[in-house]
Design a protein around this motif. Structure first.
Motif, short mmCIF file in Angstrom:
data_model
loop_
_atom_site.label_atom_id
_atom_site.label_comp_id
_atom_site.label_asym_id
_atom_site.label_seq_id
_atom_site.Cartn_x
_atom_site.Cartn_y
_atom_site.Cartn_z
N MET A 1 5.72 -29.45 -60.24
CA MET A 1 5.59 -29.42 -58.80
C MET A 1 4.30 -30.12 -58.39
SD MET A 1 6.86 -25.64 -57.70
CE MET A 1 7.96 -26.04 -56.38
N VAL A 2 4.36 -30.74 -57.23
CA VAL A 2 3.18 -31.41 -56.71
C VAL A 2 2.94 -30.98 -55.26
CG1 VAL A 2 3.52 -33.43 -58.19
CG2 VAL A 2 4.39 -33.47 -55.87
N VAL A 3 1.69 -31.13 -54.84
CA VAL A 3 1.31 -30.96 -53.45
C VAL A 3 0.67 -32.28 -53.04
CG1 VAL A 3 -0.25 -29.77 -51.86
CG2 VAL A 3 0.95 -28.48 -53.63
N TYR A 4 1.10 -32.82 -51.92
CA TYR A 4 0.48 -34.04 -51.39
C TYR A 4 -0.68 -33.65 -50.50
CZ TYR A 4 4.27 -36.94 -53.16
OH TYR A 4 5.15 -37.60 -53.98
N ARG A 5 -1.77 -34.42 -50.61
CA ARG A 5 -2.99 -34.14 -49.85
C ARG A 5 -3.46 -35.42 -49.16
NH1 ARG A 5 -4.42 -29.16 -51.54
NH2 ARG A 5 -6.48 -29.08 -50.62
N CYS A 6 -4.16 -35.26 -48.05
CA CYS A 6 -4.75 -36.37 -47.31
C CYS A 6 -5.87 -36.98 -48.14
CB CYS A 6 -5.29 -35.88 -45.97
SG CYS A 6 -6.18 -37.14 -45.02
N TRP A 7 -5.85 -38.28 -48.26
CA TRP A 7 -6.87 -38.98 -49.04
C TRP A 7 -8.25 -38.87 -48.38
CZ3 TRP A 7 -6.96 -40.77 -53.78
CH2 TRP A 7 -7.99 -41.63 -54.16
N GLU A 8 -8.29 -38.88 -47.05
CA GLU A 8 -9.57 -38.89 -46.35
C GLU A 8 -10.28 -37.54 -46.32
OE1 GLU A 8 -10.23 -41.26 -42.78
OE2 GLU A 8 -8.13 -41.90 -42.95
N CYS A 9 -9.54 -36.44 -46.18
CA CYS A 9 -10.20 -35.14 -46.00
C CYS A 9 -9.76 -34.07 -46.99
CB CYS A 9 -10.00 -34.64 -44.57
SG CYS A 9 -8.29 -34.20 -44.20
N ASP A 10 -8.83 -34.39 -47.86
CA ASP A 10 -8.36 -33.48 -48.90
C ASP A 10 -7.48 -32.35 -48.38
OD1 ASP A 10 -8.30 -32.90 -51.70
OD2 ASP A 10 -9.62 -31.20 -51.33
N ALA A 11 -7.05 -32.38 -47.12
CA ALA A 11 -6.20 -31.34 -46.56
C ALA A 11 -4.80 -31.44 -47.19
CB ALA A 11 -6.09 -31.48 -45.05
N PRO A 16 4.26 -27.06 -52.16
CA PRO A 16 4.66 -27.58 -53.48
C PRO A 16 6.11 -28.06 -53.46
CG PRO A 16 3.47 -25.52 -53.74
CD PRO A 16 3.74 -25.69 -52.27
N VAL A 17 6.32 -29.28 -53.97
CA VAL A 17 7.66 -29.87 -54.02
C VAL A 17 7.92 -30.41 -55.42
CG1 VAL A 17 7.87 -30.42 -51.56
CG2 VAL A 17 6.71 -32.03 -53.06
N THR A 18 9.18 -30.51 -55.76
CA THR A 18 9.63 -30.97 -57.07
C THR A 18 10.30 -32.32 -56.92
OG1 THR A 18 10.04 -28.69 -57.75
CG2 THR A 18 11.13 -30.40 -59.02
N LYS A 19 10.11 -33.19 -57.90
CA LYS A 19 10.74 -34.51 -57.87
C LYS A 19 12.26 -34.36 -57.91
CE LYS A 19 10.91 -38.92 -60.25
NZ LYS A 19 10.42 -39.69 -61.40
N ASP A 44 19.11 -33.41 -42.99
CA ASP A 44 17.89 -33.80 -43.67
C ASP A 44 18.26 -34.74 -44.81
OD1 ASP A 44 16.33 -32.12 -42.08
OD2 ASP A 44 16.71 -30.42 -43.39
N TYR A 45 17.53 -35.84 -44.95
CA TYR A 45 17.82 -36.83 -45.99
C TYR A 45 17.56 -36.26 -47.38
CZ TYR A 45 17.81 -41.32 -48.45
OH TYR A 45 18.08 -42.34 -49.31
N VAL A 46 16.39 -35.65 -47.57
CA VAL A 46 16.00 -35.06 -48.85
C VAL A 46 16.11 -33.54 -48.72
CG1 VAL A 46 14.11 -34.82 -50.53
CG2 VAL A 46 14.40 -36.97 -49.28
N PRO A 47 16.70 -32.85 -49.69
CA PRO A 47 16.78 -31.39 -49.60
C PRO A 47 15.40 -30.76 -49.56
CG PRO A 47 18.12 -32.21 -51.43
CD PRO A 47 17.32 -33.36 -50.92
N GLU A 48 15.32 -29.61 -48.89
CA GLU A 48 14.07 -28.88 -48.80
C GLU A 48 13.57 -28.51 -50.20
OE1 GLU A 48 12.68 -25.03 -46.25
OE2 GLU A 48 14.47 -26.10 -45.56
N GLY A 49 12.24 -28.64 -50.41
CA GLY A 49 11.64 -28.30 -51.69
C GLY A 49 11.56 -29.44 -52.68
N TYR A 50 12.00 -30.64 -52.26
CA TYR A 50 12.01 -31.80 -53.15
C TYR A 50 11.34 -33.00 -52.50
CZ TYR A 50 15.48 -29.33 -55.92
OH TYR A 50 16.12 -28.41 -56.70
N TYR A 51 10.96 -33.97 -53.32
CA TYR A 51 10.52 -35.27 -52.83
C TYR A 51 11.25 -36.33 -53.62
CZ TYR A 51 7.47 -35.90 -56.92
OH TYR A 51 6.99 -36.05 -58.20
#
Length: 129
Positions: A1-11, A16-19, A44-51
């Motif tokens: 699982m991954v969490v995406y964060r803002c590059w500028e402020c780390d927010a 958490p999403v799974t490939k 929704d194009y991508v199911p919830e909980g995934y990327y």
């Protein structure tokens, strides 16, 4: 699982999403139009909980190669109403319209009545944790 964060402020900008490895779960093409015509709402194009990692044929204009997520997986983000442009939701046609909680542009959300719903994250504005 991954969490995406803002590059500028780390927010954190996603939960958490799974490939997504089974692309048959994507909503696209004729199935989208059939769902809308049946009154099933905008899919929704991508199911919830995934990327979906870096698709080359993104359903969002100018976002080829950007990771795609379900809008429900976004956290503490806002839509920039100056680039909103849809009648029922953002159409994503005007460029980046999604900001992290500190106002940094991180992607494009598409969720109008005539589109599939998804968020494309700008790979130059985010990173994976």
């Amino acid at each position: 699982m991954v969490v995406y964060r803002c590059w500028e402020c780390d927010a954190a900008v996603t939960r958490p999403v799974t490939k997504l490895t089974d692309e048959t779960l994507l909503q696209e093409g004729e199935s989208v139009m059939q769902l809308a015509e049946m009154g099933a709402g905008e899919p929704d194009y991508v199911p919830e909980g995934y990327y979906l990692e870096s698709p080359d044929d993104s359903p969002i204009p100018r976002a080829d190669g950007w990771p795609l997520l379900n809008p429900e997986d976004m956290v503490e983000t806002t839509l920039d109403m100056e680039v909103y442009c849809g009648c029922c939701g953002p159409d994503g046609g005007q460029g980046p319209n999604t900001d992290c909680r500190n106002g940094h542009k991180i992607g494009i959300e598409r969720g109008d009545c005539w589109t599939v719903h998804s968020v494309a994250l700008d790979p130059k504005a985010i990173y994976q944790e």
